[in-house]
Design a protein around this motif. Structure first.
Motif, PDB file in Angstrom:
ATOM      1  N   GLY A 199       0.836  -1.191   0.000  1.00 56.29           N
ATOM      2  CA  GLY A 199       0.000   0.000   0.000  1.00 56.29           C
ATOM      3  C   GLY A 199       0.876   1.247   0.000  1.00 56.29           C
ATOM      4  N   ASN A 200       0.661   2.118   0.994  1.00 50.74           N
ATOM      5  CA  ASN A 200       1.442   3.350   1.098  1.00 50.74           C
ATOM      6  C   ASN A 200       2.720   3.178   1.922  1.00 50.74           C
ATOM      7  OD1 ASN A 200      -0.391   4.862  -0.412  1.00 50.74           O
ATOM      8  ND2 ASN A 200      -1.664   5.289   1.393  1.00 50.74           N
ATOM      9  N   PHE A 201       2.943   1.959   2.432  1.00 52.06           N
ATOM     10  CA  PHE A 201       4.114   1.745   3.280  1.00 52.06           C
ATOM     11  C   PHE A 201       5.286   1.257   2.442  1.00 52.06           C
ATOM     12  CE2 PHE A 201       6.713  -1.011   6.094  1.00 52.06           C
ATOM     13  CZ  PHE A 201       7.158  -0.021   6.950  1.00 52.06           C
ATOM     14  N   ASP A 202       6.367   2.042   2.470  1.00 55.70           N
ATOM     15  CA  ASP A 202       7.586   1.705   1.743  1.00 55.70           C
ATOM     16  C   ASP A 202       8.687   1.433   2.768  1.00 55.70           C
ATOM     17  OD1 ASP A 202       9.943   1.590   0.322  1.00 55.70           O
ATOM     18  OD2 ASP A 202       9.468   3.262  -0.997  1.00 55.70           O
ATOM     19  N   PRO A 203       9.055   0.171   2.988  1.00 56.73           N
ATOM     20  CA  PRO A 203      10.027  -0.147   4.049  1.00 56.73           C
ATOM     21  C   PRO A 203      11.401   0.464   3.819  1.00 56.73           C
ATOM     22  CG  PRO A 203       9.595  -2.071   2.681  1.00 56.73           C
ATOM     23  CD  PRO A 203       8.591  -1.039   2.289  1.00 56.73           C
ATOM     24  N   VAL A 204      11.829   0.587   2.566  1.00 54.94           N
ATOM     25  CA  VAL A 204      13.144   1.171   2.284  1.00 54.94           C
ATOM     26  C   VAL A 204      13.147   2.653   2.661  1.00 54.94           C
ATOM     27  CG1 VAL A 204      14.828   1.698   0.492  1.00 54.94           C
ATOM     28  CG2 VAL A 204      13.608  -0.492   0.454  1.00 54.94           C
ATOM     29  N   SER A 205      12.104   3.381   2.264  1.00 56.15           N
ATOM     30  CA  SER A 205      12.012   4.803   2.614  1.00 56.15           C
ATOM     31  C   SER A 205      11.867   4.982   4.117  1.00 56.15           C
ATOM     32  CB  SER A 205      10.826   5.444   1.893  1.00 56.15           C
ATOM     33  OG  SER A 205      11.016   5.442   0.497  1.00 56.15           O
ATOM     34  N   TYR A 206      11.094   4.111   4.755  1.00 57.83           N
ATOM     35  CA  TYR A 206      10.867   4.234   6.196  1.00 57.83           C
ATOM     36  C   TYR A 206      12.185   4.127   6.959  1.00 57.83           C
ATOM     37  CZ  TYR A 206       8.864   3.513  10.826  1.00 57.83           C
ATOM     38  OH  TYR A 206       8.548   3.637  12.156  1.00 57.83           O
ATOM     39  N   ARG A 207      13.009   3.158   6.612  1.00 57.71           N
ATOM     40  CA  ARG A 207      14.275   2.992   7.321  1.00 57.71           C
ATOM     41  C   ARG A 207      15.181   4.202   7.122  1.00 57.71           C
ATOM     42  NH1 ARG A 207      17.203  -2.569   6.246  1.00 57.71           N
ATOM     43  NH2 ARG A 207      18.711  -1.513   7.596  1.00 57.71           N
ATOM     44  N   ALA A 208      15.206   4.739   5.910  1.00 51.14           N
ATOM     45  CA  ALA A 208      16.019   5.932   5.657  1.00 51.14           C
ATOM     46  C   ALA A 208      15.494   7.127   6.437  1.00 51.14           C
ATOM     47  CB  ALA A 208      16.041   6.238   4.165  1.00 51.14           C
ATOM     48  N   GLU A 209      14.172   7.206   6.607  1.00 50.95           N
ATOM     49  CA  GLU A 209      13.570   8.299   7.373  1.00 50.95           C
ATOM     50  C   GLU A 209      13.973   8.232   8.844  1.00 50.95           C
ATOM     51  OE1 GLU A 209       9.584   8.551   4.537  1.00 50.95           O
ATOM     52  OE2 GLU A 209       9.499   7.588   6.510  1.00 50.95           O
ATOM     53  N   ILE A 210      14.212   7.018   9.351  1.00 48.66           N
ATOM     54  CA  ILE A 210      14.651   6.885  10.745  1.00 48.66           C
ATOM     55  C   ILE A 210      15.936   7.663  10.968  1.00 48.66           C
ATOM     56  CG2 ILE A 210      15.490   5.270  12.495  1.00 48.66           C
ATOM     57  CD1 ILE A 210      13.607   3.176  11.308  1.00 48.66           C
ATOM     58  N   ALA A 211      16.900   7.463  10.069  1.00 53.62           N
ATOM     59  CA  ALA A 211      18.173   8.181  10.204  1.00 53.62           C
ATOM     60  C   ALA A 211      17.969   9.678  10.015  1.00 53.62           C
ATOM     61  CB  ALA A 211      19.176   7.647   9.193  1.00 53.62           C
ATOM     62  N   ALA A 212      17.172  10.063   9.022  1.00 55.06           N
ATOM     63  CA  ALA A 212      16.952  11.487   8.748  1.00 55.06           C
ATOM     64  C   ALA A 212      16.262  12.180   9.911  1.00 55.06           C
ATOM     65  CB  ALA A 212      16.137  11.654   7.474  1.00 55.06           C
ATOM     66  N   ASN A 213      15.364  11.480  10.591  1.00 55.93           N
ATOM     67  CA  ASN A 213      14.545  12.078  11.651  1.00 55.93           C
ATOM     68  C   ASN A 213      15.168  11.970  13.043  1.00 55.93           C
ATOM     69  OD1 ASN A 213      12.758  12.371   9.553  1.00 55.93           O
ATOM     70  ND2 ASN A 213      11.164  11.059  10.373  1.00 55.93           N
ATOM     71  N   ALA A 214      16.336  11.374  13.160  1.00 53.99           N
ATOM     72  CA  ALA A 214      16.928  11.087  14.471  1.00 53.99           C
ATOM     73  C   ALA A 214      17.427  12.352  15.165  1.00 53.99           C
ATOM     74  CB  ALA A 214      18.072  10.092  14.317  1.00 53.99           C
ATOM     75  N   ASP A 215      17.354  12.346  16.494  1.00 50.75           N
ATOM     76  CA  ASP A 215      17.750  13.518  17.308  1.00 50.75           C
ATOM     77  C   ASP A 215      19.142  13.336  17.921  1.00 50.75           C
ATOM     78  OD1 ASP A 215      17.332  11.667  19.370  1.00 50.75           O
ATOM     79  OD2 ASP A 215      16.567  13.198  20.725  1.00 50.75           O
ATOM     80  N   PHE A 216      20.138  12.981  17.124  1.00 54.27           N
ATOM     81  CA  PHE A 216      21.453  12.671  17.695  1.00 54.27           C
ATOM     82  C   PHE A 216      22.210  13.910  18.172  1.00 54.27           C
ATOM     83  CE2 PHE A 216      22.457  13.652  13.334  1.00 54.27           C
ATOM     84  CZ  PHE A 216      23.766  14.099  13.316  1.00 54.27           C
TER      85      PHE A 216
END
Length: 394
Positions: free
Chosen positions: A296-313
Motif C-alpha cells: 500500500g502506502n508503506f515503503d520499508p526502504v524509505s521508512y528505514r532511511a527516514e529513521i536516520a533522517a529524523n533522528a535527534d542525535f
C-alpha cells in the motif's frame, strides 16, 4: 527545508501564547542555533521534567532499553493526551523535559501521575516528575528559551536554553517540586512508543555521548565558542558523526525489546496477549523489510532511511548534547577542548564511549514520515556521561 531568519516569521508570542510553539521559526542548520535563535517562553506556560530515580543502577544491570523507553514514555503520554497541541519537548536518556500551555496543567499532571504509577507497577521503578510556572523559574534567576530545529523535512525537535530546565531538575531531585504520584488507576496512553530496532555498532572506534553544560557565570559568547568548536569537529566526520547509517538501523525478528514494549503499552490487556499481537504485526513488517517491497502506502526502504533522517542525535538541552560515531582522535580533540574550557571556568562536561547506539521511537503512524527517533548510547549513553558531569560539580 530552508531556515528562515527569526525576524521573518516570529510573531508576538506573548499576545498569543496558545500558538507559541507553532509560531516559532524552523532552523535547518544545527550550527545556526545561536543565542538569537531562542525565544523566551511566555510567563504563564509550564515547564516540566521527569527522570528515573537511580537510573545508573538499572544501567549497571544492563537495563539500557528499559531506561530509554521509560525516559521517552513521558513524551509519548503527553503527546497522546494533547494530540492537537504543539509543545516543545526534549529526550534526555533517562527522562525528558517539556513545556506546556497553562490550560494543559491538570491534564499533564494527571497523565504524569498515571505514568509514574504504571512504571512503578510494571517495573518497580521510581519515575519522578515536576511542573512549574515559567514565571517561578524566572523568579529563581533562570530563564527558559526555546528554538525549533528541523532535523528533516518531516520532523523538528525543540531545543532549550536559559538554565531553566537544569534548575527545575535540581529542584525535583531535591524533592522540592515533585508531583504527586497518586493515580486514578488508568494506564497511560503510550500508543506509538516502540523499540524494535537493533542497536547500531560504531563504524569508527566508538559511539561517544557528549554533554556540555555552561557554568552559571560563564559569558554566553565564550561558551558558544566552545560548543561551536565541538560542532566543527563533529561536522568534519562522515555525515556529521551521525551514529545511524543512512539507510537506517538493522532489524531482526523477533525484536529484543518486544516484551518491554508490550509491558509498557499494554493498557488493560495482559502483557503476554499484547506481546502476541505485537509479534504478529511485527512479523508482517519483518517480511516487508526483508523483501524491501511496498505494501500500500508503506515503503520499508524509505521508512528505514527516514529513521536516520529524523533522528535527534544532536540537541540543546540547557547545554549541548551529542551522540557521535567517531574515531579516537576526535574523542581526544573534544576532550581536550572541554578540559581547557573547564579549566577556564566556562563549562562542566561528561563524555562516555561505548560500542553501539540505540534508538527509541515514537511512531504516530507507519504510513506517515513524521515518526520520531531518540538516539542514545547503548551502554548508558547520556546517563553515564551525566555521572562524569555531576562529579565535576562537587
Amino acid at each position: 527545508m530552508a531556515a528562515p531568519k527569526p525576524c521573518e516569521t516570529m510573531k508576538d508570542t506573548q499576545s498569543n501564547p496558545d500558538t507559541f510553539y507553532d509560531d516559532l521559526p524552523l532552523f535547518a542548520e544545527f550550527s545556526g542555533l545561536q543565542q538569537d535563535a531562542f525565544t523566551p517562553l511566555p510567563d504563564d506556560w509550564l515547564l516540566g521534567c521527569c527522570d528515573i530515580v537511580d537510573s545508573t543502577a538499572l544501567i549497571d544491570r544492563g537495563q539500557f532499553k528499559t531506561v530509554n523507553m521509560i525516559g521517552a514514555a513521558a513524551i509519548a503520554a503527553l503527546r497522546n493526551t494533547l494530540p492537537d497541541r504543539a509543545f516543545p519537548f526534549v529526550f534526555g536518556g533517562d527522562g525528558a523535559g517539556f513545556a506546556l500551555p497553562p490550560d494543559c496543567a491538570d491534564l499533564a499532571a494527571r497523565e504524569l501521575a498515571r505514568l509514574q504509577a504504571w512504571v512503578a507497577q510494571e517495573f518497580a521503578i521510581d519515575l519522578r516528575a515536576t511542573l512549574a510556572p515559567v514565571a517561578d523559574v524566572r523568579a529563581s534567576g533562570q530563564d527558559v528559551r526555546v528554538a525549533r530545529f528541523g532535523a528533516s523535512r518531516d520532523v523538528d525537535y525543540a531545543m532549550f536554553d536559559g538554565g531553566g530546565l537544569n534548575w527545575l531538575e535540581s529542584q525535583m531531585k531535591g524533592n522540592d517540586r515533585t508531583l504527586s504520584t497518586q493515580s486514578d488507576g488508568t494506564p497511560p496512553d503510550l500508543t506509538g512508543l516502540s523499540c524494535r530496532w537493533d542497536s547500531v555498532k560504531a563504524r569508527n572506534d566508538m559511539i561517544l555521548s557528549v554533554l556540555v553544560k555552561p557554568e552559571p557565570t560563564a559569558p554566553f559568547a565564550a561558551v558558544a565558542e566552545v560548543t561551536q568548536a565541538i560542532l566543527q569537529l563533529a561536522n568534519g566526520l562522515d555525515r556529521g558523526g551521525h551514529p545511524l547509517p543512512k539507510e537506517g538501523p538493522g532489524f531482526r525478528f523477533p525484536p529484543k525489546g518486544l516484551m518491554l514494549e508490550a509491558r509498557l503499552g499494554r493498557g488493560k490487556t495482559a502483557a503476554i496477549l499484547r506481546k502476541v499481537t505485537l509479534t504478529l504485526g511485527t512479523a508482517l513488517v519483518a517480511v516487508l523489510f526483508w523483501r524491501g517491497r511496498k505494501l500500500g502506502n508503506f515503503d520499508p526502504v524509505s521508512y528505514r532511511a527516514e529513521i536516520a533522517a529524523n533522528a535527534d542525535f544532536r540537541k540543546y538541552d540547557d547545554g549541548l548534547k551529542l551522540t557521535l560515531d567517531c574515531p579516537q582522535e576526535t574523542h581526544d580533540q573534544i576532550e581536550g577542548l572541554l578540559a581547557d574550557a573547564r579549566a577556564a571556568g566556562l563549562v562542566r562536561y561528561g563524555l562516555f564511549a561505548q560500542d553501539e547506539a540505540m534508538v527509541t521511537c515514537i511512531v504516530p503512524s507507519a504510513m506517515r514520515a513524521d515518526h520520531m527517533h531518540f538516539v542514545d548510547g547503548a551502554s548508558g549513553g547520556y546517563a553515564r556521561a551525566a555521572q562524569m558531569l555531576r562529579a565535576q560539580g562537587k
